[in-house]
Motif scaffolding. Structure first.
Motif, PDB file in Angstrom:
ATOM      1  N   GLN A  63      11.855  -7.366 -28.313  1.00  0.00           N
ATOM      2  CA  GLN A  63      13.118  -7.062 -28.336  1.00  0.00           C
ATOM      3  C   GLN A  63      14.388  -6.159 -27.341  1.00  0.00           C
ATOM      4  O   GLN A  63      15.465  -6.351 -26.816  1.00  0.00           O
ATOM      5  CB  GLN A  63      13.615  -7.151 -29.941  1.00  0.00           C
ATOM      6  CG  GLN A  63      13.081  -7.671 -30.799  1.00  0.00           C
ATOM      7  CD  GLN A  63      13.084  -6.901 -32.084  1.00  0.00           C
ATOM      8  OE1 GLN A  63      12.862  -6.190 -33.312  1.00  0.00           O
ATOM      9  NE2 GLN A  63      13.312  -8.061 -33.303  1.00  0.00           N
ATOM     10  N   VAL A  64      13.772  -5.528 -26.963  1.00  0.00           N
ATOM     11  CA  VAL A  64      14.099  -4.115 -26.252  1.00  0.00           C
ATOM     12  C   VAL A  64      14.223  -4.789 -25.205  1.00  0.00           C
ATOM     13  O   VAL A  64      15.429  -4.810 -24.395  1.00  0.00           O
ATOM     14  CB  VAL A  64      13.032  -3.277 -26.361  1.00  0.00           C
ATOM     15  CG1 VAL A  64      13.556  -2.183 -25.452  1.00  0.00           C
ATOM     16  CG2 VAL A  64      12.730  -2.274 -27.774  1.00  0.00           C
ATOM     17  N   SER A  65      13.509  -5.332 -24.031  1.00  0.00           N
ATOM     18  CA  SER A  65      13.598  -5.914 -23.076  1.00  0.00           C
ATOM     19  C   SER A  65      14.595  -6.817 -23.075  1.00  0.00           C
ATOM     20  O   SER A  65      15.608  -6.849 -22.473  1.00  0.00           O
ATOM     21  CB  SER A  65      11.960  -6.365 -22.955  1.00  0.00           C
ATOM     22  OG  SER A  65      11.956  -7.291 -21.232  1.00  0.00           O
ATOM     23  N   ALA A  66      14.404  -7.748 -23.985  1.00  0.00           N
ATOM     24  CA  ALA A  66      15.491  -8.879 -23.468  1.00  0.00           C
ATOM     25  C   ALA A  66      16.675  -7.660 -23.815  1.00  0.00           C
ATOM     26  O   ALA A  66      17.929  -8.343 -23.320  1.00  0.00           O
ATOM     27  CB  ALA A  66      15.457 -10.029 -24.754  1.00  0.00           C
ATOM     28  N   TYR A  90      19.867 -10.247 -29.429  1.00  0.00           N
ATOM     29  CA  TYR A  90      20.860 -10.275 -29.081  1.00  0.00           C
ATOM     30  C   TYR A  90      22.253  -9.694 -29.283  1.00  0.00           C
ATOM     31  O   TYR A  90      22.681  -9.179 -29.234  1.00  0.00           O
ATOM     32  CB  TYR A  90      21.581 -12.106 -28.378  1.00  0.00           C
ATOM     33  CG  TYR A  90      21.295 -12.901 -30.665  1.00  0.00           C
ATOM     34  CD1 TYR A  90      22.170 -12.785 -31.534  1.00  0.00           C
ATOM     35  CD2 TYR A  90      20.141 -13.502 -30.111  1.00  0.00           C
ATOM     36  CE1 TYR A  90      22.405 -13.641 -32.173  1.00  0.00           C
ATOM     37  CE2 TYR A  90      20.327 -14.255 -31.436  1.00  0.00           C
ATOM     38  CZ  TYR A  90      21.005 -14.100 -32.534  1.00  0.00           C
ATOM     39  OH  TYR A  90      20.338 -15.547 -33.908  1.00  0.00           O
ATOM     40  N   LEU A  91      21.902  -9.477 -30.848  1.00  0.00           N
ATOM     41  CA  LEU A  91      22.970  -8.464 -31.942  1.00  0.00           C
ATOM     42  C   LEU A  91      22.821  -7.041 -31.103  1.00  0.00           C
ATOM     43  O   LEU A  91      23.426  -6.854 -31.393  1.00  0.00           O
ATOM     44  CB  LEU A  91      21.937  -8.969 -33.343  1.00  0.00           C
ATOM     45  CG  LEU A  91      22.504  -7.586 -34.331  1.00  0.00           C
ATOM     46  CD1 LEU A  91      23.725  -8.988 -34.223  1.00  0.00           C
ATOM     47  CD2 LEU A  91      22.160  -7.508 -35.859  1.00  0.00           C
ATOM     48  N   LEU A  92      22.183  -6.583 -30.763  1.00  0.00           N
ATOM     49  CA  LEU A  92      22.035  -4.738 -29.722  1.00  0.00           C
ATOM     50  C   LEU A  92      23.290  -5.126 -28.664  1.00  0.00           C
ATOM     51  O   LEU A  92      24.343  -4.439 -29.038  1.00  0.00           O
ATOM     52  CB  LEU A  92      20.304  -4.419 -30.191  1.00  0.00           C
ATOM     53  CG  LEU A  92      19.807  -3.528 -30.456  1.00  0.00           C
ATOM     54  CD1 LEU A  92      18.410  -3.799 -30.083  1.00  0.00           C
ATOM     55  CD2 LEU A  92      20.122  -2.498 -30.919  1.00  0.00           C
ATOM     56  N   PRO A  93      22.716  -5.767 -28.256  1.00  0.00           N
ATOM     57  CA  PRO A  93      24.056  -5.758 -26.929  1.00  0.00           C
ATOM     58  C   PRO A  93      25.188  -6.465 -27.625  1.00  0.00           C
ATOM     59  O   PRO A  93      26.744  -5.675 -27.461  1.00  0.00           O
ATOM     60  CB  PRO A  93      23.358  -6.634 -25.985  1.00  0.00           C
ATOM     61  CG  PRO A  93      22.962  -7.492 -26.541  1.00  0.00           C
ATOM     62  CD  PRO A  93      21.693  -6.829 -27.195  1.00  0.00           C
ATOM     63  N   ALA A 225      17.984 -17.539 -26.962  1.00  0.00           N
ATOM     64  CA  ALA A 225      16.749 -17.445 -28.108  1.00  0.00           C
ATOM     65  C   ALA A 225      16.727 -18.710 -28.403  1.00  0.00           C
ATOM     66  O   ALA A 225      16.469 -20.203 -28.185  1.00  0.00           O
ATOM     67  CB  ALA A 225      17.424 -16.740 -29.390  1.00  0.00           C
ATOM     68  N   SER A 226      15.002 -19.054 -27.732  1.00  0.00           N
ATOM     69  CA  SER A 226      14.485 -20.298 -28.113  1.00  0.00           C
ATOM     70  C   SER A 226      13.392 -19.809 -28.372  1.00  0.00           C
ATOM     71  O   SER A 226      11.918 -19.586 -28.859  1.00  0.00           O
ATOM     72  CB  SER A 226      14.023 -20.750 -26.622  1.00  0.00           C
ATOM     73  OG  SER A 226      13.134 -22.144 -26.526  1.00  0.00           O
TER      74      SER A 226
END
Length: 772
Positions: A63-66, A90-93, A225-226
């Protein structure tokens, strides 16, 4: 109150001695510890606090990497397993851009989901975080008109689908200008679902979106996201037209899982041409679901069709009524077509465990948050390995141990897989197949783009190399007009109407009850000839009707209630001609080709068969026009000398059997369903002068499936041969060479001849690891 569980759910299923023979393989997947990362320094403090309160103390490493890639402006695809927390990536950014104090303007986010249900589920999750600055809203066909104005003017996190983007947002981009100027992220959820013709359309819609964004000075970062998929970066790049980085090292924890392959037994019944009949997968799934419910094992059964889901739930309820009546109320069905409040109630009951058994279509595969299940039954191969693992991931989502059972249907691919477990467990998931350059897809989107903003020479780089060839043809057909400044859409009708992005074909045929005028439903134009022809039996919510007339010009099929003791099957004839070979490879005295073909198909009659026995009781002719399809195909030929050396055989029957089996096995190598492809075989084709077997894409212009078959031909055709050889029948059955969709009534077919043909074809084929 449900009974206490026995030592293992699988032990319970195998309690009957006859059932042990139905298990063909058991795979144990070990537990995996999770690897935590640190919150990025730029993470909004309020979001971190809210997530901690919701039980997320720290993110997983993937999650952090993406999230770091996306925050740095690099488009990224996160391709990890079910319940691995892809949404946080994707929520973080996305939330960070809305809360960014240093930015001159608040950023906006566009979220795309393949279904309205998934977008609604995401909206609920967002609102549960109580982030006051995030003004999230869905924008879809159910959004009232007055709310749409508010969404355009005030929302900074818009959740929609490709259909609305295509038909509403892009054509009306001027009204969205304030939102588009500030667009920072485009989130594409369930990206593995964008494949084939639908995926090709979505690829061009995303190119149109990028073009409109550039018009307003925006260059958004794409976050996809896949489910786990092969070559995720390449697939995402093809879908978006951008360079995309893949994050596919899943760092989330996973409980121990047991995966069983299950083949229903043969019965004493005999079907077509005396072939043995196997017990249906839905009947088997109903029994297994009931057994698990008795043990208190919360179970989700995935079934391919709506009717199948209802049938499995009903079968399980009946079985429970006989042994533990009070448990029958703990089983239900879940499918599309239910009212939203009905679906939400079922989801809530599943979460609270007041519902122990649920039979569902893949409506519960796509991201609706259901966790903590104990077991999953997969009733029939779901089409791809990616989908299989997505469904299996619904069990054990809280880290506990889980059971998954794949129950084979009476079908060549299912039969092959339960006897070749290495094809599931020892093989990477499929690559996503799509073809944005398909002229039948690209042409309509060039018209749509021109209606949004005039096309210029520079746009060819965005839309692909086929653009330069298509534009003069679109001008010649009067769809575009060339001017010094570019190409313009000059017609009064909507350009978006030219692109049928879900691939249904022309206007759907309405099915109307003649006596009352009641609209029963619709049938895709492409399948109307075979399903609602005059005399066809049409089923609707348990009621039977017979089609009286089919008017293709109107288009409407008039039906009357009836209770026939037979079913109907259309019989068609298909001719295929080679338009242009594009690639070929020589395998000794065999040749493999890929290219453009023209398929002409005509429904000429229909057969009536007894419901109970499958016995044919008659055939009636039909007078329907032929349909022509220009598409892509993979085909192979065998030299006359090599064929003669095989000795005396029914050549047409052998080729026909090889064709059926190869169609059945192609979905293992290309992300398609059996209905996406077709085939033709002939002992002597006029264009080749040789025995020729074709497998073609069933979509205008092609969908990329035949091309994938060509690329993996050696492995695909070896699997086809193995599937036929491993079937226990004597002369052919639905598990190997018979097809329920055969227009010739599965005649002629020669099982031993097909094995001889495929052995000759593969004699000098490249090794399993080598593409032709």
């Amino acid at each position: 109150m449900a009974a206490q569980r026995s030592s293992s759910p699988l032990d319970r299923l195998l309690a009957g001695p006859a059932r042990r023979d139905r298990i063909t393989h058991v795979e144990s997947v070990p537990a995996r510890a999770g690897r935590r990362g640190r919150w990025p320094a730029w993470s909004p403090g309020l979001l971190v606090d809210r997530l901690a309160a919701a039980g997320v103390p720290a993110p997983w490493e993937h999650q952090v990497s993406a999230a770091e890639h996306a925050h740095a402006g690099r488009s990224v695809i996160i391709a990890t397993g079910t319940a691995s927390g892809k949404s946080l990536a994707y929520l973080l950014p996305a939330v960070a851009t809305i809360y960014d104090e240093s930015a001159a303007r608040e950023g906006t986010v566009l979220y795309l989901a393949p279904t309205k249900a998934l977008a609604a589920d995401q909206l609920r999750a967002l609102r549960a975080l109580r982030l006051t600055r995030v003004r999230a809203a869905t924008y879809d066909g159910d959004t009232p008109r007055d709310e749409r104005t508010w969404v355009r003017q005030h929302a900074n996190y818009v959740l929609t689908n490709p259909d609305m983007l295509h038909r509403s947002l892009l054509p009306g981009h001027a009204r969205w200008s304030a939102f588009l100027r500030r667009l920072r992220y485009v989130v594409i959820d369930e990206a593995h679902g964008y494949r084939g013709v639908f995926g090709s359309h979505v690829a061009q819609i995303l190119r149109r979106l990028r073009r409109i964004c550039a018009r307003y000075g925006a260059d958004p970062t794409f976050v996809l996201a896949s489910a786990t998929t092969s070559e995720p970066a390449a697939a995402a790049t093809r879908l978006t037209g951008l360079d995309v980085i893949a994050v596919d090292d899943d760092a989330s924890p996973r409980g121990e899982a047991t995966f069983a392959l299950w083949e229903p037994p043969l019965t004493d019944l005999r079907g077509e041409h005396g072939a043995p009949v196997r017990r249906t997968a839905t009947a088997e799934a109903g029994d297994l679901l009931a057994d698990l419910v008795v043990e208190g094992v919360q179970t989700l059964a995935f079934v391919r069709s709506r009717r199948g889901a209802e049938s499995v739930a009903l079968s399980a309820k009946r079985a429970l009524h006989e042994v533990t009546p009070e448990l029958a109320g703990q089983v239900a069905a879940y499918r599309a077509g239910y009212l939203p409040e009905e679906r939400r109630a079922l989801e809530s009951a599943l979460r609270s465990r007041s519902l122990v058994g649920l039979a569902s279509t893949n409506a519960l595969e796509l991201g609706v948050d259901v966790s903590g299940l104990d077991a999953v039954l997969v009733c029939g191969w779901p089409g791809t390995r990616a989908s299989l693992w997505q469904q299996a991931g619904r069990a054990g989502r809280s880290g506990q141990s889980a059971l998954t059972v794949l129950i084979a249907r009476d079908d060549p691919l299912d039969t092959f897989l339960v006897h070749h477990p290495e094809a599931i467990f020892g093989t990477p998931v499929e690559a996503t197949v799509l073809d944005p350059d398909n002229p039948y897809v690209l042409g309509p989107h060039l018209c749509a783009a021109a209606s949004e903003l005039p096309l210029t020479e520079r746009d060819a780089e965005l839309f692909g190399p086929a653009t330069a060839e298509l534009l003069p043809d679109l001008v010649r057909r009067g769809l575009l007009r060339r001017r010094p400044a570019g190409w313009y859409w000059t017609r009064r009708d909507r350009a978006t109407d030219l692109a049928d992005i879900r691939g249904a074909g022309g206007d759907p045929v309405q099915v109307v009850e003649a006596g009352t005028g009641r609209l029963l439903g619709t049938v895709d134009e492409s399948s109307a000839h075979g399903t609602v022809h005059e005399g066809a039996v049409y089923l609707h919510q348990g009621e039977s009707f017979i089609v009286q007339t089919l008017d293709l010009d109107d288009p409407v099929a008039l039906v009357e209630p009836a209770d026939p003791d037979y079913s109907t099957t259309a019989r068609d004839v298909t001719d295929i001609s080679i338009v242009e070979p594009l690639r070929s490879a020589t395998w000794g005295e065999a040749t493999l080709c890929f290219g453009t073909v023209e398929v002409t198909q005509q429904v000429v009659a229909y057969q009536m068969r007894r419901l109970q026995t499958g016995e044919m009781i008659g055939e009636k002719p039909l007078d329907l026009p032929p349909r022509t399809l220009r598409t892509r195909a993979v085909w192979w030929t065998l030299s006359a000398d090599r064929l003669e050396a095989l000795g005396d055989m029914d050549v047409a029957g052998a080729a026909h059997a090889a064709e059926h089996a190869s169609i059945g096995l192609l979905p293992l190598f290309a992300t398609c369903d059996r209905g996406d492809i077709g085939g033709v075989s002939t002992a002597l084709h006029p264009d080749t002068g040789l025995l020729t077997v074709f497998v073609y894409d069933g979509h205008e212009g092609g969908a990329g499936f035949a091309e994938r078959g060509y690329a993996d031909a050696a492995a695909w055709l070896r699997a086809t041969r193995d599937a036929i050889a491993s079937c226990e029948c004597a002369s052919g059955c639905p598990s190997c060479i018979q097809s329920p969709k055969c227009g010739n009534g599965n005649d002629p077919l020669d099982k031993s001849g097909a094995l001889a043909l495929l052995a000759a074809l593969l004699h000098e084929a490249p090794g399993p690891a080598t593409a032709p």
